[in-house]
Scaffold this motif. Structure first.
Motif, PDB file in Angstrom:
ATOM      1  N   GLN A 165       0.832  -1.203   0.000  1.00 22.46           N
ATOM      2  CA  GLN A 165       0.000   0.000   0.000  1.00 22.46           C
ATOM      3  C   GLN A 165       0.869   1.257   0.000  1.00 22.46           C
ATOM      4  O   GLN A 165       0.558   2.232  -0.688  1.00 22.46           O
TER       5      GLN A 165
ATOM      6  N   GLN B 240       2.278   1.752  -3.531  1.00 20.96           N
ATOM      7  CA  GLN B 240       1.245   2.240  -4.453  1.00 20.96           C
ATOM      8  C   GLN B 240       0.916   3.706  -4.196  1.00 20.96           C
ATOM      9  O   GLN B 240       0.785   4.495  -5.137  1.00 20.96           O
ATOM     10  N   LEU B 241       0.769   4.075  -2.926  1.00 21.85           N
ATOM     11  CA  LEU B 241       0.462   5.463  -2.587  1.00 21.85           C
ATOM     12  C   LEU B 241       1.587   6.386  -3.026  1.00 21.85           C
ATOM     13  O   LEU B 241       1.353   7.440  -3.622  1.00 21.85           O
ATOM     14  N   ARG B 242       2.827   5.991  -2.746  1.00 20.98           N
ATOM     15  CA  ARG B 242       3.975   6.806  -3.155  1.00 20.98           C
ATOM     16  C   ARG B 242       4.007   6.967  -4.673  1.00 20.98           C
ATOM     17  O   ARG B 242       4.259   8.056  -5.183  1.00 20.98           O
ATOM     18  N   GLN B 243       3.725   5.899  -5.415  1.00 21.45           N
ATOM     19  CA  GLN B 243       3.713   5.983  -6.879  1.00 21.45           C
ATOM     20  C   GLN B 243       2.625   6.934  -7.374  1.00 21.45           C
ATOM     21  O   GLN B 243       2.872   7.746  -8.271  1.00 21.45           O
ATOM     22  N   GLN B 244       1.449   6.854  -6.783  1.00 24.79           N
ATOM     23  CA  GLN B 244       0.361   7.743  -7.186  1.00 24.79           C
ATOM     24  C   GLN B 244       0.698   9.211  -6.897  1.00 24.79           C
ATOM     25  O   GLN B 244       0.468  10.087  -7.735  1.00 24.79           O
ATOM     26  N   LEU B 245       1.225   9.462  -5.717  1.00 24.91           N
ATOM     27  CA  LEU B 245       1.577  10.835  -5.351  1.00 24.91           C
ATOM     28  C   LEU B 245       2.717  11.366  -6.210  1.00 24.91           C
ATOM     29  O   LEU B 245       2.702  12.529  -6.628  1.00 24.91           O
TER      30      LEU B 245
ATOM     31  N   THR C   4       3.444  10.433  -9.280  1.00 23.03           N
ATOM     32  CA  THR C   4       2.888  10.689 -10.615  1.00 23.03           C
ATOM     33  C   THR C   4       2.153  12.020 -10.639  1.00 23.03           C
ATOM     34  O   THR C   4       2.350  12.835 -11.552  1.00 23.03           O
ATOM     35  N   LEU C   5       1.317  12.274  -9.645  1.00 19.07           N
ATOM     36  CA  LEU C   5       0.589  13.535  -9.574  1.00 19.07           C
ATOM     37  C   LEU C   5       1.551  14.714  -9.467  1.00 19.07           C
ATOM     38  O   LEU C   5       1.393  15.730 -10.152  1.00 19.07           O
TER      39      LEU C   5
END
Length: 147
Positions: free
Chosen positions: A124, A127-132, A134-135
């Motif tokens: 988790q 995944q959160l680090r990747q999403q942030l 990317t944003l």
């Protein structure tokens, strides 16, 4: 969807989360006598020592006007040294002192403690680090699609 409702804003949970994360870090960093921005500088230097102020700024998305007072305080704490490049006086190299290197061992458990306080597992967190990330990249001023 009503776009002007607080509950529908993406910015608010990001803002509130940022404040909460910093608050969770505070007691952990107080033990090291570091502020959160100072901790970020130390993370970069523990990763690779001897960085210029410009390199630190690029990595941390901070300008030299923000970094300089922060670096001065770290130097006063004897965690880093700042040295001007004799070939180019405008360039300042930041180097860890022995005390700065030693502090890394004391900070080693901070990421684990922080993740535990979030109550998320390794997958988790990734995944959160990747999403942030990317944003953040999409919003970066250097991202040509935003210009």
């Amino acid at each position: 969807m009503k776009k002007l409702l607080l509950q529908n804003q993406l910015c608010f949970p990001l803002y509130a989360l940022s404040r909460q994360v910093t608050a969770v870090y505070r007691p952990l960093l107080d033990k090291l006598e570091l502020t959160y921005p100072q901790y970020l500088v130390m993370l970069v230097l523990w990763e690779a020592d001897n960085k210029t102020v410009g390199e630190l700024g690029d990595k941390l998305l901070l300008d030299s006007g923000t970094l300089t007072p922060l670096l001065k305080r770290l130097e006063q704490k004897k965690l880093i040294t700042r040295q001007r490049n004799p070939a180019d006086e405008r360039q300042v190299t930041i180097t860890l002192t022995e005390a700065g290197r030693d502090l890394q061992a004391l900070a080693a458990d901070i990421p684990t403690q922080l993740q535990a306080s979030f109550q998320i597992d390794d997958q988790q967190a990734i995944q959160l680090r990747q999403q942030l990330t990317t944003l953040l990249q999409q919003l970066s001023p250097t991202n040509e699609s935003n210009q």
